[in-house]
Design a protein around this motif. Structure first.
Motif, PDB file in Angstrom:
ATOM      1  N   LEU A  69       0.841  -1.192   0.052  1.00 19.12           N
ATOM      2  CA  LEU A  69      -0.037  -0.044   0.093  1.00 19.12           C
ATOM      3  C   LEU A  69       0.778   1.115   0.125  1.00 19.12           C
ATOM      4  N   THR A  70       1.990   1.282   0.780  1.00 21.16           N
ATOM      5  CA  THR A  70       2.954   2.527   0.692  1.00 21.16           C
ATOM      6  C   THR A  70       3.432   2.542  -0.520  1.00 21.16           C
ATOM      7  N   MET A  71       3.815   1.669  -1.149  1.00 18.77           N
ATOM      8  CA  MET A  71       4.535   1.518  -2.729  1.00 18.77           C
ATOM      9  C   MET A  71       3.472   2.205  -3.515  1.00 18.77           C
ATOM     10  N   LYS A  72       2.196   1.694  -3.552  1.00 19.66           N
ATOM     11  CA  LYS A  72       1.210   2.305  -4.372  1.00 19.66           C
ATOM     12  C   LYS A  72       0.975   3.677  -4.206  1.00 19.66           C
ATOM     13  N   ASN A  73       1.000   4.221  -2.890  1.00 21.10           N
ATOM     14  CA  ASN A  73       0.833   5.578  -2.594  1.00 21.10           C
ATOM     15  C   ASN A  73       2.060   6.344  -3.101  1.00 21.10           C
ATOM     16  N   ASP A  74       3.183   5.668  -2.945  1.00 20.48           N
ATOM     17  CA  ASP A  74       4.445   6.580  -3.330  1.00 20.48           C
ATOM     18  C   ASP A  74       4.256   6.489  -5.010  1.00 20.48           C
ATOM     19  N   GLU A  75       3.838   5.359  -5.518  1.00 21.29           N
ATOM     20  CA  GLU A  75       3.796   5.777  -6.914  1.00 21.29           C
ATOM     21  C   GLU A  75       2.995   6.615  -7.646  1.00 21.29           C
ATOM     22  N   LYS A  76       1.628   7.030  -6.788  1.00 21.81           N
ATOM     23  CA  LYS A  76       0.975   8.314  -7.050  1.00 21.81           C
ATOM     24  C   LYS A  76       1.810   9.574  -6.933  1.00 21.81           C
ATOM     25  N   ALA A  77       2.437   9.613  -5.767  1.00 20.81           N
ATOM     26  CA  ALA A  77       3.150  10.754  -5.543  1.00 20.81           C
ATOM     27  C   ALA A  77       4.265  10.986  -6.588  1.00 20.81           C
ATOM     28  N   ILE A  78       4.750   9.931  -7.260  1.00 22.08           N
ATOM     29  CA  ILE A  78       5.629   9.856  -8.191  1.00 22.08           C
ATOM     30  C   ILE A  78       5.249  10.289  -9.552  1.00 22.08           C
ATOM     31  N   MET A  79       3.952  10.017  -9.645  1.00 20.77           N
ATOM     32  CA  MET A  79       3.327  10.618 -10.879  1.00 20.77           C
ATOM     33  C   MET A  79       3.133  11.931 -10.806  1.00 20.77           C
ATOM     34  N   SER A 278       7.752   5.263   3.665  1.00 14.33           N
ATOM     35  CA  SER A 278       7.832   5.749   2.203  1.00 14.33           C
ATOM     36  C   SER A 278       9.020   6.481   1.755  1.00 14.33           C
ATOM     37  N   ILE A 279       9.177   6.402   0.128  1.00 16.76           N
ATOM     38  CA  ILE A 279      10.494   6.700  -0.397  1.00 16.76           C
ATOM     39  C   ILE A 279      10.561   8.196  -0.266  1.00 16.76           C
ATOM     40  N   TYR A 280       9.547   8.938   0.334  1.00 13.05           N
ATOM     41  CA  TYR A 280       9.502  10.329   0.310  1.00 13.05           C
ATOM     42  C   TYR A 280       9.874  10.906   1.710  1.00 13.05           C
ATOM     43  N   THR A 281      10.064  10.083   2.663  1.00 10.77           N
ATOM     44  CA  THR A 281      10.206  10.335   4.170  1.00 10.77           C
ATOM     45  C   THR A 281      11.343  11.513   4.112  1.00 10.77           C
TER      46      THR A 281
END
Length: 292
Positions: A69-79, A278-281
């Motif tokens: 779920l964290t990866m999916k939300n990070d993907e949204k943030a990447i987009m 999150s990768i955006y931490t």
């Protein structure tokens, strides 16, 4: 992009029903079963248990759900980040509880906007429970909350520590002269926020520690808006328990007064939270530094 079988797994986790997940994804139920079986083979573990006609996640399934779920939300943030490379404008979605949004964040938010004209802010209001759901669904990337939450499930930074006090109109006459404890106030009309409000949750926990409940107050009025509660306090319609920051002006001007109680001296932290791992931490920590 995450694998389509990952999307199936996340949907089953949300519905806890293979048939409902198949309907939501517009695929067949055997396809859902096949996708889950593939993931179980890939990760060498069982992800779901089916007992008494009830589907539940295994311990491994819970771990996988949290990370995917964290990866999916990070993907949204990447987009969103990639979109910003064309416009030069970044959008930041932040959730705040009502008390924080109305009384504790305006100055710091204004300062952030002045120093970051390249960022558009989308501010979402909700109680703590609602904001946790928005984080989980990826609709917001950060939240500033006042209520209790499972700290082990989120990355967090303290935003501030606030006094939580009993308040009434300066001219209020108590039914029981000179109250010294919370129990001395149960004959008063209690003005209280709605269920699931962070402000109310703190009060409920404090009352429980003293063997009391909101229903022990002979009269109480439930209000879903802090401004209305403060307005009713000014009209001497009851007492309330709330964060001091929400009534500082009224206390300073002498319209309201704090009710000094021997058994009620309380502070509570406001926290900035975001998804763990999150990768955006690093980015979120940088934002925290400007808000704290």
């Amino acid at each position: 992009m995450l694998d389509f079988r990952t999307e199936t797994f996340l949907t089953v986790c949300q519905t806890m029903n293979f048939t409902a997940a198949a309907r939501q994804l517009n695929i067949t139920q055997p396809a859902v079963s096949q996708h889950i079986h593939f993931l179980e083979e890939q990760y060498h573990t069982s992800l779901f248990l089916y007992r008494n006609k009830q589907l539940s996640l295994t311990r491994s399934g819970k771990i996988l759900y949290k990370h995917l779920l964290t990866m999916k939300n990070d993907e949204k943030a990447i987009m969103e980040e990639l979109k910003s490379t064309y416009s030069g404008i970044e959008t930041l979605s932040i959730g705040v509880t009502m008390t924080i949004g109305e009384y504790a964040i305006i100055d710091k938010l204004a300062n952030f906007l002045i120093h970051h004209p390249e960022i558009n802010i989308h501010l979402h209001y909700g109680n703590t429970s609602e904001l946790l759901n928005l984080l989980e669904s990826g609709q917001i990337c950060m939240a500033v909350v006042e209520g209790n939450y499972p700290k082990e499930d989120y990355s967090h930074q303290k935003y501030s520590t606030e006094d939580y006090i009993a308040v009434c109109a300066a001219s209020h006459h108590f039914l029981k002269d000179h109250p010294h404890t919370v129990k001395d106030l149960v004959e008063e009309r209690l003005l209280v926020r709605e269920k699931d409000s962070g402000t109310r949750n703190i009060l409920e926990q404090s009352l429980t520690a003293r063997g009391l409940r909101i229903s022990d107050f002979i009269h109480y009025t439930e209000v879903e808006n802090m401004h209305t509660i403060i307005g009713l306090l000014k009209k001497d319609c009851g007492i309330s328990f709330l964060y001091k920051i929400a009534v500082e002006n009224e206390l300073h001007s002498g319209i309201l007064k704090e009710i000094p109680l021997d058994d009620f001296k309380m502070q509570h932290d406001f926290d900035i939270i975001w998804e763990k791992n999150s990768i955006y931490t690093d980015k979120y920590l940088s934002i925290c530094e400007e808000f704290i």
